[in-house]
Design a protein around this motif. Structure first.
Motif, PDB file in Angstrom:
ATOM      1  N   GLY A  35       6.087   9.255 -23.575  1.00  0.00           N
ATOM      2  CA  GLY A  35       7.543   9.655 -24.106  1.00  0.00           C
ATOM      3  C   GLY A  35       7.535  10.924 -24.636  1.00  0.00           C
ATOM      4  N   SER A  36       6.581  11.398 -25.519  1.00  0.00           N
ATOM      5  CA  SER A  36       6.635  12.694 -25.832  1.00  0.00           C
ATOM      6  C   SER A  36       6.577  13.638 -24.951  1.00  0.00           C
ATOM      7  N   PHE A  37       5.721  13.570 -23.870  1.00  0.00           N
ATOM      8  CA  PHE A  37       5.779  14.429 -22.688  1.00  0.00           C
ATOM      9  C   PHE A  37       6.995  14.697 -22.149  1.00  0.00           C
ATOM     10  N   LEU A  38       7.625  13.532 -21.558  1.00  0.00           N
ATOM     11  CA  LEU A  38       8.940  13.436 -20.821  1.00  0.00           C
ATOM     12  C   LEU A  38       9.840  14.079 -21.656  1.00  0.00           C
ATOM     13  N   LEU A  39      10.036  13.835 -22.894  1.00  0.00           N
ATOM     14  CA  LEU A  39      11.213  14.470 -23.872  1.00  0.00           C
ATOM     15  C   LEU A  39      10.836  15.733 -23.892  1.00  0.00           C
ATOM     16  N   SER A  40       9.675  16.554 -24.092  1.00  0.00           N
ATOM     17  CA  SER A  40       9.783  17.855 -24.125  1.00  0.00           C
ATOM     18  C   SER A  40       9.793  18.567 -22.921  1.00  0.00           C
ATOM     19  N   LEU A  41       9.504  17.926 -21.689  1.00  0.00           N
ATOM     20  CA  LEU A  41       9.921  18.711 -20.507  1.00  0.00           C
ATOM     21  C   LEU A  41      11.191  18.718 -20.411  1.00  0.00           C
ATOM     22  N   THR A  42      12.055  17.508 -20.743  1.00  0.00           N
ATOM     23  CA  THR A  42      13.474  17.548 -20.692  1.00  0.00           C
ATOM     24  C   THR A  42      14.087  18.523 -21.399  1.00  0.00           C
ATOM     25  N   MET A  43      13.753  18.796 -22.741  1.00  0.00           N
ATOM     26  CA  MET A  43      14.196  19.953 -23.687  1.00  0.00           C
ATOM     27  C   MET A  43      13.867  21.122 -23.059  1.00  0.00           C
ATOM     28  N   MET A  44      12.503  21.318 -22.603  1.00  0.00           N
ATOM     29  CA  MET A  44      12.297  23.041 -22.420  1.00  0.00           C
ATOM     30  C   MET A  44      12.810  23.067 -21.177  1.00  0.00           C
ATOM     31  N   HIS A  45      12.646  22.245 -20.198  1.00  0.00           N
ATOM     32  CA  HIS A  45      13.089  22.823 -18.708  1.00  0.00           C
ATOM     33  C   HIS A  45      14.441  22.368 -18.405  1.00  0.00           C
ATOM     34  N   LEU A  46      14.798  20.916 -18.405  1.00  0.00           N
ATOM     35  CA  LEU A  46      15.972  20.616 -17.603  1.00  0.00           C
ATOM     36  C   LEU A  46      17.228  21.197 -18.549  1.00  0.00           C
ATOM     37  N   LEU A  47      17.135  20.941 -19.682  1.00  0.00           N
ATOM     38  CA  LEU A  47      18.342  21.188 -20.683  1.00  0.00           C
ATOM     39  C   LEU A  47      18.776  22.564 -20.689  1.00  0.00           C
ATOM     40  N   PRO A  48      17.761  23.576 -20.511  1.00  0.00           N
ATOM     41  CA  PRO A  48      18.315  24.964 -20.581  1.00  0.00           C
ATOM     42  C   PRO A  48      18.753  25.344 -19.032  1.00  0.00           C
ATOM     43  N   ASP A  49      18.250  24.644 -18.068  1.00  0.00           N
ATOM     44  CA  ASP A  49      18.790  24.845 -16.712  1.00  0.00           C
ATOM     45  C   ASP A  49      20.294  24.449 -16.560  1.00  0.00           C
ATOM     46  N   VAL A  50      20.811  23.182 -17.029  1.00  0.00           N
ATOM     47  CA  VAL A  50      21.905  22.775 -16.785  1.00  0.00           C
ATOM     48  C   VAL A  50      22.906  23.746 -17.764  1.00  0.00           C
ATOM     49  N   TYR A  51      22.488  24.242 -18.825  1.00  0.00           N
ATOM     50  CA  TYR A  51      23.394  24.896 -19.748  1.00  0.00           C
ATOM     51  C   TYR A  51      23.802  26.495 -19.264  1.00  0.00           C
ATOM     52  N   LYS A  52      22.862  26.879 -18.295  1.00  0.00           N
ATOM     53  CA  LYS A  52      22.929  28.123 -17.582  1.00  0.00           C
ATOM     54  C   LYS A  52      24.399  28.037 -16.721  1.00  0.00           C
ATOM     55  N   ASN A  53      25.047  27.069 -16.428  1.00  0.00           N
ATOM     56  CA  ASN A  53      26.154  26.890 -15.702  1.00  0.00           C
ATOM     57  C   ASN A  53      27.394  27.015 -16.688  1.00  0.00           C
ATOM     58  N   ASP A  54      28.376  27.085 -16.201  1.00  0.00           N
ATOM     59  CA  ASP A  54      29.723  27.330 -17.280  1.00  0.00           C
ATOM     60  C   ASP A  54      30.590  26.250 -17.074  1.00  0.00           C
ATOM     61  N   ASN A  55      29.867  25.186 -16.701  1.00  0.00           N
ATOM     62  CA  ASN A  55      30.399  23.858 -16.664  1.00  0.00           C
ATOM     63  C   ASN A  55      30.617  23.483 -18.203  1.00  0.00           C
ATOM     64  N   PRO A  56      32.019  23.145 -18.657  1.00  0.00           N
ATOM     65  CA  PRO A  56      32.177  22.810 -19.947  1.00  0.00           C
ATOM     66  C   PRO A  56      32.033  21.199 -20.090  1.00  0.00           C
ATOM     67  N   ASN A  57      31.490  20.624 -19.027  1.00  0.00           N
ATOM     68  CA  ASN A  57      31.520  19.243 -19.161  1.00  0.00           C
ATOM     69  C   ASN A  57      30.235  18.566 -19.131  1.00  0.00           C
ATOM     70  N   ILE A  58      29.077  19.502 -19.489  1.00  0.00           N
ATOM     71  CA  ILE A  58      27.691  19.119 -19.059  1.00  0.00           C
ATOM     72  C   ILE A  58      27.462  18.307 -20.555  1.00  0.00           C
ATOM     73  N   GLY A  59      27.935  18.365 -21.549  1.00  0.00           N
ATOM     74  CA  GLY A  59      27.727  17.256 -22.570  1.00  0.00           C
ATOM     75  C   GLY A  59      28.187  15.869 -22.303  1.00  0.00           C
ATOM     76  N   LEU A  60      29.239  15.984 -21.523  1.00  0.00           N
ATOM     77  CA  LEU A  60      29.992  14.780 -21.150  1.00  0.00           C
ATOM     78  C   LEU A  60      28.952  13.845 -20.138  1.00  0.00           C
ATOM     79  N   PHE A  61      28.437  14.752 -19.087  1.00  0.00           N
ATOM     80  CA  PHE A  61      27.749  14.071 -18.413  1.00  0.00           C
ATOM     81  C   PHE A  61      26.448  13.565 -18.958  1.00  0.00           C
ATOM     82  N   ILE A  62      25.745  14.272 -19.793  1.00  0.00           N
ATOM     83  CA  ILE A  62      24.579  13.848 -20.499  1.00  0.00           C
ATOM     84  C   ILE A  62      24.895  12.354 -21.342  1.00  0.00           C
ATOM     85  N   MET A  63      25.888  12.446 -21.989  1.00  0.00           N
ATOM     86  CA  MET A  63      26.272  11.272 -22.625  1.00  0.00           C
ATOM     87  C   MET A  63      26.466   9.901 -21.870  1.00  0.00           C
ATOM     88  N   ALA A  64      27.060  10.593 -20.685  1.00  0.00           N
ATOM     89  CA  ALA A  64      27.409   9.464 -19.530  1.00  0.00           C
ATOM     90  C   ALA A  64      26.072   8.722 -19.123  1.00  0.00           C
TER      91      ALA A  64
END
Length: 222
Positions: A36-65
């Motif tokens: 769980g720790s490894f998966l959460l860390s990979l998500t925070m360190m790699h996936l999250l910065p990647d999706v926020y590089k885009n200018d999509n203002p609804n990224i947070g909404l998709f994460i909550m979805a």
């Protein structure tokens, strides 16, 4: 080749449960805490910065979805995605709701792997204890051995299948950021739940904290 790691991970977990029959729940929980720790860390360190590089203002909404979608899936899977299975009642047939919800979950996990190959390692580590716990649960529930094998094989191929389709279907690449944001929500929910559920009464446990720290450190250097 990396996208095959989740497949091999499930098969190894299935074989371990089938032949070694591990019963030590403490070891299960420590392995879950690490995954769980490894998966959460990979998500925070790699996936999250990647999706926020885009200018999509609804990224947070998709994460909550994604978080909401995982909560709905767990209504049918009873939390099997994070090792939360109990009971030894005899099963007369395949638990179809559990099967379908786990396959959907595993399939979606495969989408970001096409762009983040290191995530395959995290998903593989996540799937290993789940495969052990699920197989042990099915064996104890006297589910037919052929049904157990079919369940685990299908579960094993779903994540690589998601990766392959995301590589070869252009329409999925067009919505890569949105789909990945949904998967981030799913992984957030699962990994955080694993961490909080891996100790009795949420008490401080030096072994559990050590496994969480190891997961964070390994994810950082991958």
């Amino acid at each position: 080749m990396n996208y095959l790691l989740p497949l091999f991970s499930v098969l190894i977990g299935y074989i371990i449960a089938l032949f070694l029959k591990p019963e030590n729940k403490t070891n299960h929980k420590l392995l879950l805490a690490f995954s769980g720790s490894f998966l959460l860390s990979l998500t925070m360190m790699h996936l999250l910065p990647d999706v926020y590089k885009n200018d999509n203002p609804n990224i947070g909404l998709f994460i909550m979805a994604g978080i909401l979608f995982q909560i709905i899936l767990e209504f049918f899977s009873k939390g099997a995605e994070h090792g939360h299975v109990h009971g030894h009642d005899k099963m007369e047939q395949m638990p179809w709701l559990l099967f379908i919800s786990l396959c959907i979950h595993a399939f979606l996990e495969g989408f970001p792997v096409s762009h983040h190959h290191n995530l395959a390692v995290g998903i593989a580590i996540h799937h290993l204890p789940i495969a052990i716990i699920l197989t042990t649960f099915f064996i104890n529930s006297s589910l037919d051995k052929k049904a157990i094998f079919a369940f685990m094989i299908t579960f094993a191929i779903m994540t690589p299948l998601g990766t392959i389709l995301s590589n070869y279907l252009p329409v999925l690449n067009d919505y890569y950021t949105e789909i990945t944001a949904v998967v981030i929500g799913i992984l957030f929910h699962i990994s955080s739940t694993i961490i909080f559920e891996s100790s009795e009464g949420h008490k401080f446990n030096i072994a559990k904290v050590s496994m969480i720290l190891i997961g964070i450190v390994l994810a950082y250097f991958i």
